[in-house]
Design an enzyme around this catalytic site. Structure first.
Site, mmCIF file in Angstrom:
data_model
loop_
_atom_site.group_PDB
_atom_site.id
_atom_site.type_symbol
_atom_site.label_atom_id
_atom_site.label_comp_id
_atom_site.label_asym_id
_atom_site.label_seq_id
_atom_site.Cartn_x
_atom_site.Cartn_y
_atom_site.Cartn_z
ATOM 1 N N GLU A 2 -9.988 -12.421 -6.784
ATOM 2 C CA GLU A 2 -10.308 -11.397 -7.783
ATOM 3 C C GLU A 2 -9.765 -11.904 -9.114
ATOM 4 O O GLU A 2 -8.568 -12.229 -9.205
ATOM 5 C CB GLU A 2 -9.602 -10.081 -7.452
ATOM 6 C CG GLU A 2 -10.222 -9.280 -6.336
ATOM 7 C CD GLU A 2 -9.580 -7.899 -6.231
ATOM 8 O OE1 GLU A 2 -10.313 -6.913 -6.317
ATOM 9 O OE2 GLU A 2 -8.352 -7.802 -6.051
ATOM 10 N N HIS B 91 -6.030 -13.096 -8.356
ATOM 11 C CA HIS B 91 -5.530 -12.491 -7.110
ATOM 12 C C HIS B 91 -6.154 -13.187 -5.902
ATOM 13 O O HIS B 91 -7.288 -12.897 -5.521
ATOM 14 C CB HIS B 91 -5.848 -10.984 -7.118
ATOM 15 C CG HIS B 91 -5.319 -10.241 -5.929
ATOM 16 N ND1 HIS B 91 -5.910 -9.105 -5.437
ATOM 17 C CD2 HIS B 91 -4.254 -10.472 -5.130
ATOM 18 C CE1 HIS B 91 -5.237 -8.677 -4.396
ATOM 19 N NE2 HIS B 91 -4.228 -9.489 -4.181
ATOM 20 N N SER C 58 -0.655 -8.403 -6.706
ATOM 21 C CA SER C 58 -1.666 -7.664 -5.953
ATOM 22 C C SER C 58 -1.815 -6.242 -6.459
ATOM 23 O O SER C 58 -2.711 -5.531 -6.002
ATOM 24 C CB SER C 58 -1.367 -7.683 -4.458
ATOM 25 O OG SER C 58 -0.011 -7.693 -4.204
ATOM 26 N N ASN D 227 -7.730 -3.877 -3.078
ATOM 27 C CA ASN D 227 -6.753 -2.932 -2.517
ATOM 28 C C ASN D 227 -7.130 -1.476 -2.758
ATOM 29 O O ASN D 227 -6.709 -0.597 -2.012
ATOM 30 C CB ASN D 227 -5.357 -3.232 -3.063
ATOM 31 C CG ASN D 227 -4.751 -4.420 -2.335
ATOM 32 O OD1 ASN D 227 -4.978 -4.601 -1.138
ATOM 33 N ND2 ASN D 227 -3.995 -5.242 -3.041
HETATM 34 N N1 LIG Z 1 1.566 -11.742 0.790
HETATM 35 C C1 LIG Z 1 0.326 -11.361 0.535
HETATM 36 O O1 LIG Z 1 -0.464 -11.049 1.442
HETATM 37 C C2 LIG Z 1 -0.165 -11.350 -0.889
HETATM 38 C C3 LIG Z 1 -1.548 -11.336 -1.154
HETATM 39 C C4 LIG Z 1 -1.995 -11.373 -2.473
HETATM 40 C C5 LIG Z 1 -1.073 -11.377 -3.513
HETATM 41 N N2 LIG Z 1 0.271 -11.347 -3.242
HETATM 42 C C6 LIG Z 1 1.206 -11.378 -4.375
HETATM 43 O O2 LIG Z 1 1.704 -12.699 -4.523
HETATM 44 C C7 LIG Z 1 3.049 -12.665 -5.035
HETATM 45 C C8 LIG Z 1 3.959 -13.448 -4.113
HETATM 46 O O3 LIG Z 1 3.898 -12.900 -2.814
HETATM 47 P P1 LIG Z 1 4.386 -13.723 -1.529
HETATM 48 O O4 LIG Z 1 3.927 -12.950 -0.361
HETATM 49 O O5 LIG Z 1 4.031 -15.169 -1.669
HETATM 50 O O6 LIG Z 1 5.976 -13.576 -1.669
HETATM 51 P P2 LIG Z 1 7.136 -14.462 -1.021
HETATM 52 O O7 LIG Z 1 8.318 -13.569 -0.920
HETATM 53 O O8 LIG Z 1 6.648 -15.194 0.183
HETATM 54 O O9 LIG Z 1 7.438 -15.588 -2.159
HETATM 55 C C9 LIG Z 1 7.933 -15.291 -3.444
HETATM 56 C C10 LIG Z 1 8.723 -16.499 -3.949
HETATM 57 O O10 LIG Z 1 9.053 -16.295 -5.325
HETATM 58 C C11 LIG Z 1 10.345 -16.800 -5.567
HETATM 59 N N3 LIG Z 1 10.863 -16.155 -6.761
HETATM 60 C C12 LIG Z 1 11.279 -14.860 -6.892
HETATM 61 N N4 LIG Z 1 11.631 -14.628 -8.183
HETATM 62 C C13 LIG Z 1 11.425 -15.791 -8.862
HETATM 63 C C14 LIG Z 1 11.582 -16.181 -10.227
HETATM 64 N N5 LIG Z 1 12.020 -15.325 -11.143
HETATM 65 N N6 LIG Z 1 11.244 -17.431 -10.571
HETATM 66 C C15 LIG Z 1 10.802 -18.331 -9.655
HETATM 67 N N7 LIG Z 1 10.626 -18.020 -8.349
HETATM 68 C C16 LIG Z 1 10.939 -16.770 -7.965
HETATM 69 C C17 LIG Z 1 11.129 -16.499 -4.301
HETATM 70 O O11 LIG Z 1 12.245 -17.375 -4.166
HETATM 71 C C18 LIG Z 1 10.072 -16.724 -3.210
HETATM 72 O O12 LIG Z 1 10.113 -18.038 -2.709
HETATM 73 C C19 LIG Z 1 3.372 -11.179 -5.198
HETATM 74 O O13 LIG Z 1 3.103 -10.788 -6.511
HETATM 75 C C20 LIG Z 1 2.424 -10.503 -4.222
HETATM 76 O O14 LIG Z 1 2.124 -9.184 -4.544
HETATM 77 C C21 LIG Z 1 0.736 -11.350 -1.958
#
Ligand SMILES: NC(=O)c1ccc[n+]([C@@H]2O[C@H](COP(=O)([O-])OP(=O)(O)OC[C@H]3O[C@@H](n4cnc5c(N)ncnc54)[C@H](O)[C@@H]3O)[C@@H](O)[C@H]2O)c1
Length: 283
Positions: free
Chosen positions: A152, A140, A119, A190
């Site tokens: 995005e 995104h 993000s 964002n």
């Molecule tokens: N949460 C939101 O609202 C949102 C919105 C858009 C984008 N994002 C982006 O999406 C991504 C994930 O966010 P999320 O909220 O799903 O996080 P989350 O914490 O719910 O999930 C992340 C997952 O990645 C796994 N993980 C961590 N390191 C790893 C690795 N090296 N290899 C394999 N798996 C691994 C973890 O075990 C976890 O299950 C981030 O980059 C975040 O910025 C989040």
């Protein structure tokens, strides 16, 4: 080569949602997570959401079954070798993401596109650690992925047109609307949303109005479905602060200065809904 088989890495909030919509759209999907429990939870969450969608007659039982048939667990990262597209949705940390992209670059076949759901982190910098920067792109998605229509699509400085076209078409097949965005801090969503939230926090900080009243102004006055402070609590105040820091550092412009009250709340552990307290108190 057309995209048929997709690996989603990270089975958390976003990764599970992306895997679900891709499997629903008929792609063969492999879901991988470094943490086995997280992978179990992600798979279970998808099944639960599909069962609920059948109960609410949003999808048929056959659609649920074919979606689950399209979705497989991948225990090993090496399974990326069988995929045309890899979508990374792991922790928002540049070192962890670049380590993964280096590994994927070694594993994946030459035609495979490597996408990131970051993000806020620069796509150009992630792409630069691979030998295929022209095939690295930002995809995104918005949270919750099955509901929100926007993706995005962020081009790094070296991303080529073919990669962009394939990913825009893929977004279309997932039932999403793709918007092309250049690789600048905060992308588009964002860059616009977070300064608005930050300004709402300044308004609380300076005693302009209470959080409830500020949210009422934006809901009733601007027709926003949620007020900015409610939304900040939902996103997580730590995440809001992190993205404001990315904007502040990335543009070196004081207009993105994170509000001191936001910093104070994060330091106190008041992170919003997930911690039970932010601008509102949650049970
Ligand atoms: N949460 C939101 O609202 C949102 C919105 C858009 C984008 N994002 C982006 O999406 C991504 C994930 O966010 P999320 O909220 O799903 O996080 P989350 O914490 O719910 O999930 C992340 C997952 O990645 C796994 N993980 C961590 N390191 C790893 C690795 N090296 N290899 C394999 N798996 C691994 C973890 O075990 C976890 O299950 C981030 O980059 C975040 O910025 C989040």
């Amino acid at each position: 080569m057309a995209i048929k088989r997709v690996m989603v890495i990270g089975a958390g909030q976003m990764g599970a949602g992306i895997a679900q919509v891709a499997a629903q759209a008929g792609f063969e999907v492999l879901l991988h997570d470094a943490n086995e429990t997280a992978l179990d939870k992600g798979m279970q969450r998808i099944e639960k959401l599909l069962i609920r969608a059948v109960q609410k007659t949003r999808i048929t039982d056959e659609e649920k079954t074919s979606t689950l048939n399209n979705l497989k667990r991948a225990e090993k990262l090496e399974d990326a070798r069988t995929c045309d597209l890899v979508i990374e949705a792991i922790v928002e940390n540049m070192d962890v993401k670049t380590k993964l992209f280096r590994e994927l670059d070694e594993i994946a076949l030459a035609h495979t596109i490597l996408a990131t759901n970051t993000s806020s982190l620069p796509i150009t910098e992630i792409a630069a650690v691979t030998k295929r920067p022209e095939q690295v792109i930002g995809m995104h998605f918005m949270n919750p992925v099955p509901v929100m229509k926007l993706v995005e699509v962020i081009r790094g400085i070296q991303t080529n047109d073919e990669t962009y076209e394939k990913i825009a078409q893929m977004a279309d097949k997932l039932g999403k609307t793709a918007v092309e965005v250049a690789d600048f801090p905060g992308f588009a969503a964002n860059r616009i949303l977070m300064p608005m939230i930050n300004e709402a926090i300044y308004a609380v900080y300076e005693g302009v109005a209470s959080p409830e009243d500020i949210d009422t102004v934006m809901k009733l006055g601007m027709n926003h479905p949620m007020g900015p402070l409610e939304l900040a609590d939902f996103i997580g105040l730590d995440t809001c602060l992190y993205i404001m820091e990315v904007l502040y550092d990335g543009f070196a412009d004081s207009k993105y200065r994170p509000c001191p009250l936001l910093r104070k709340y994060v330091k106190a552990g008041w992170l919003g809904k997930k911690s039970g307290r932010g601008f509102y108190v949650y049970n």
